[in-house]
Design an enzyme around this catalytic site. Structure first.
Site, PDB file in Angstrom:
ATOM      1  N   GLU A  70       0.828  -1.249   0.113  1.00 19.26           N
ATOM      2  CA  GLU A  70      -0.065   0.139   0.031  1.00 19.26           C
ATOM      3  C   GLU A  70       0.927   1.394   0.016  1.00 19.26           C
ATOM      4  O   GLU A  70       1.711   1.530   1.289  1.00 19.26           O
ATOM      5  CB  GLU A  70      -0.949   0.016   1.089  1.00 19.26           C
ATOM      6  CG  GLU A  70      -1.852  -1.170   1.175  1.00 19.26           C
ATOM      7  CD  GLU A  70      -2.468  -1.618   2.680  1.00 19.26           C
ATOM      8  OE1 GLU A  70      -2.877  -2.540   2.741  1.00 19.26           O
ATOM      9  OE2 GLU A  70      -2.184  -0.758   3.588  1.00 19.26           O
ATOM     10  N   ALA A 113      -5.850  -3.871   1.227  1.00 17.81           N
ATOM     11  CA  ALA A 113      -6.571  -5.111   1.496  1.00 17.81           C
ATOM     12  C   ALA A 113      -5.392  -6.216   1.618  1.00 17.81           C
ATOM     13  O   ALA A 113      -4.878  -6.893   0.688  1.00 17.81           O
ATOM     14  CB  ALA A 113      -7.284  -5.483   0.485  1.00 17.81           C
ATOM     15  N   GLU A 114      -4.846  -6.272   2.699  1.00 15.18           N
ATOM     16  CA  GLU A 114      -3.848  -6.858   3.282  1.00 15.18           C
ATOM     17  C   GLU A 114      -4.113  -8.580   2.870  1.00 15.18           C
ATOM     18  O   GLU A 114      -3.005  -9.287   2.363  1.00 15.18           O
ATOM     19  CB  GLU A 114      -3.531  -6.982   4.713  1.00 15.18           C
ATOM     20  CG  GLU A 114      -2.955  -5.632   5.075  1.00 15.18           C
ATOM     21  CD  GLU A 114      -3.795  -4.672   5.304  1.00 15.18           C
ATOM     22  OE1 GLU A 114      -3.249  -3.209   5.157  1.00 15.18           O
ATOM     23  OE2 GLU A 114      -5.159  -4.769   5.377  1.00 15.18           O
ATOM     24  N   GLY A 153       0.197  -3.667  12.798  1.00 17.61           N
ATOM     25  CA  GLY A 153      -1.191  -3.979  13.315  1.00 17.61           C
ATOM     26  C   GLY A 153      -2.078  -4.255  12.149  1.00 17.61           C
ATOM     27  O   GLY A 153      -3.176  -4.608  12.484  1.00 17.61           O
ATOM     28  N   PHE A 154      -1.497  -3.782  11.064  1.00 14.53           N
ATOM     29  CA  PHE A 154      -2.477  -4.194   9.748  1.00 14.53           C
ATOM     30  C   PHE A 154      -2.201  -5.658   9.213  1.00 14.53           C
ATOM     31  O   PHE A 154      -2.603  -5.970   8.150  1.00 14.53           O
ATOM     32  CB  PHE A 154      -1.956  -3.295   8.731  1.00 14.53           C
ATOM     33  CG  PHE A 154      -2.218  -1.849   9.129  1.00 14.53           C
ATOM     34  CD1 PHE A 154      -2.704  -1.482  10.382  1.00 14.53           C
ATOM     35  CD2 PHE A 154      -1.820  -0.818   8.219  1.00 14.53           C
ATOM     36  CE1 PHE A 154      -3.173   0.051  10.623  1.00 14.53           C
ATOM     37  CE2 PHE A 154      -2.130   0.493   8.457  1.00 14.53           C
ATOM     38  CZ  PHE A 154      -2.851   0.844   9.808  1.00 14.53           C
ATOM     39  N   PRO A 201      -5.434  -9.179   9.267  1.00 17.52           N
ATOM     40  CA  PRO A 201      -6.212  -9.465   7.892  1.00 17.52           C
ATOM     41  C   PRO A 201      -5.826 -10.691   7.266  1.00 17.52           C
ATOM     42  O   PRO A 201      -6.368 -11.278   6.366  1.00 17.52           O
ATOM     43  CB  PRO A 201      -6.831  -8.142   7.406  1.00 17.52           C
ATOM     44  CG  PRO A 201      -6.417  -7.195   8.230  1.00 17.52           C
ATOM     45  CD  PRO A 201      -5.416  -7.484   9.114  1.00 17.52           C
ATOM     46  N   HIS A 236      -0.601   0.758  15.418  1.00 16.75           N
ATOM     47  CA  HIS A 236       0.389   1.169  14.670  1.00 16.75           C
ATOM     48  C   HIS A 236       1.698   0.913  15.247  1.00 16.75           C
ATOM     49  O   HIS A 236       2.955   1.318  14.958  1.00 16.75           O
ATOM     50  CB  HIS A 236       0.233   2.649  14.167  1.00 16.75           C
ATOM     51  CG  HIS A 236      -0.571   3.099  13.316  1.00 16.75           C
ATOM     52  ND1 HIS A 236      -1.939   3.064  13.656  1.00 16.75           N
ATOM     53  CD2 HIS A 236      -0.508   3.642  11.877  1.00 16.75           C
ATOM     54  CE1 HIS A 236      -2.781   3.418  12.730  1.00 16.75           C
ATOM     55  NE2 HIS A 236      -1.836   3.753  11.526  1.00 16.75           N
TER      56      HIS A 236
END
Length: 336
Positions: free
Chosen positions: A29, A59-60, A85-86, A89, A129
């Site tokens: 991203e 969209a991980e 933290g992302f 998914p 984060h």
């Protein structure tokens, strides 16, 4: 030797990998036009094109699923997870597919995927984060997990990870991105210290202090401070979190008789517990006292104004050293 920041060292390593192998593709991203949130991929899309450095949707799971397909077709995708933290998914893709396909196909399918993860705290970020999710992945068989702590390793290990036929999670301590150091860009990653080997950063005789990623610098500072009081600390940069180079840690503990492990992640179920237990099994009759863990607290990551109380700092690490030496002080009642 060139003086460069941690972030620029990763950029240089990615650039070399893109130059050396047309099958290397970067995905993530905002990594293209923007150059990434931390500008780690700055300039790479301009030089290698949008087909090699790909700006993806937010969209991980889709990013990781696409990487699996590319790996099937012989490519070497390098995925950036924008913040630690992302990654959740994409967790199912990583642990259910990426980690298992090579094993379940008896080697017929390789998964040469590198997953770059800026991790840890210390930069005043908002919620989600500043995570330290490494233990989730060290618990998953089939994944290699590494965490670099200095610009030279940042440059070399990213190339080693991309060359590996195994999937590699490459954890980058985001609060060290602006740290500078000498980098030899001519080192051949194939002949450099393997990425699954630990390194003795500071030699010592009284206590072994094991750290990785963002806390290696803090551990070195602790060794310097302790030396003023006549305490000799041997600092080990673990580098590889899965597999762990236990032979190097064991050799140090057999010499010092004491072990302190530190990391930013919470204590319960953390990597420090595994290192402490494994070294106790290997070095029980050489240990003068039980291993000590200095970690983040078992809480959701706090607000930025409180994070420096949560993260292990110089004082808490030195307190852990004192406990390992049997020297009481005012912090000895703290957990973690």
């Amino acid at each position: 030797m060139t003086q460069m920041t941690f972030a620029r060292a990763i950029n240089s390593g990615l650039r070399k990998s893109l130059e050396n192998d047309p099958k290397v593709i970067l995905m993530g991203e905002d990594i293209g036009t923007l150059g990434g949130v931390f500008r780690v991929t700055d300039g790479l899309q301009k030089d290698f094109g949008t087909h090699r450095v790909v700006d993806t949707p937010l969209a991980e799971s889709a990013i990781m699923g696409t990487a699996v397909g590319l790996a099937y077709r012989g490519y070497r995708p390098v995925v950036e997870i924008q913040f630690d933290g992302f990654i959740y998914p994409a967790f199912d893709q990583i642990v259910s597919q990426v980690a298992k396909l090579h094993y379940r196909t008896q080697g017929a399918v390789k998964m040469p995927i590198t997953i770059r993860v800026p991790f840890g705290g210390g930069i005043g970020s908002p919620e989600h984060h500043s995570e330290s999710p490494e233990a989730y992945f060290t618990h998953t068989s089939g994944l290699r997990v590494v965490s670099v702590s200095n610009p030279q390793d940042a440059h070399t290990v990213i190339q080693q990870a991309i060359l590996s036929d195994d999937p590699v999670l490459y954890f980058e301590p985001k609060r060290r991105y602006h740290d500078k150091g000498e980098v030899d860009e001519g080192i051949d990653p194939r002949t450099a210290l393997p990425m699954d080997s630990a390194r003795v950063v500071t030699e010592g005789t009284d206590v072994t202090l094991v750290a990785y990623g963002p806390l290696v610098k803090t551990a070195r500072d602790a060794a310097i401070a302790a030396a003023d009081e006549g305490v000799s600390i041997e600092v080990i940069d673990l580098r590889s979190l899965a597999p762990v180079d236990y032979a190097s840690v064991e050799a140090s503990v057999r010499k010092t008789g004491r072990l302190v492990v530190t990391h930013e992640a919470g204590q319960s179920g953390g990597l420090g517990a595994e290192v402490a237990a494994s070294i106790t099994e290997r070095c029980f009759y050489h240990l003068e006292t039980a291993p000590v863990r200095i970690t983040g607290f078992d809480i959701p990551y706090p607000y930025s104004k409180l994070e420096m109380h949560h993260l292990p700092g110089l004082d808490r690490i030195l307190d852990g050293v004192d406990r390992a030496l049997g020297r009481p002080n005012s912090l000895s009642g703290l957990e973690g």
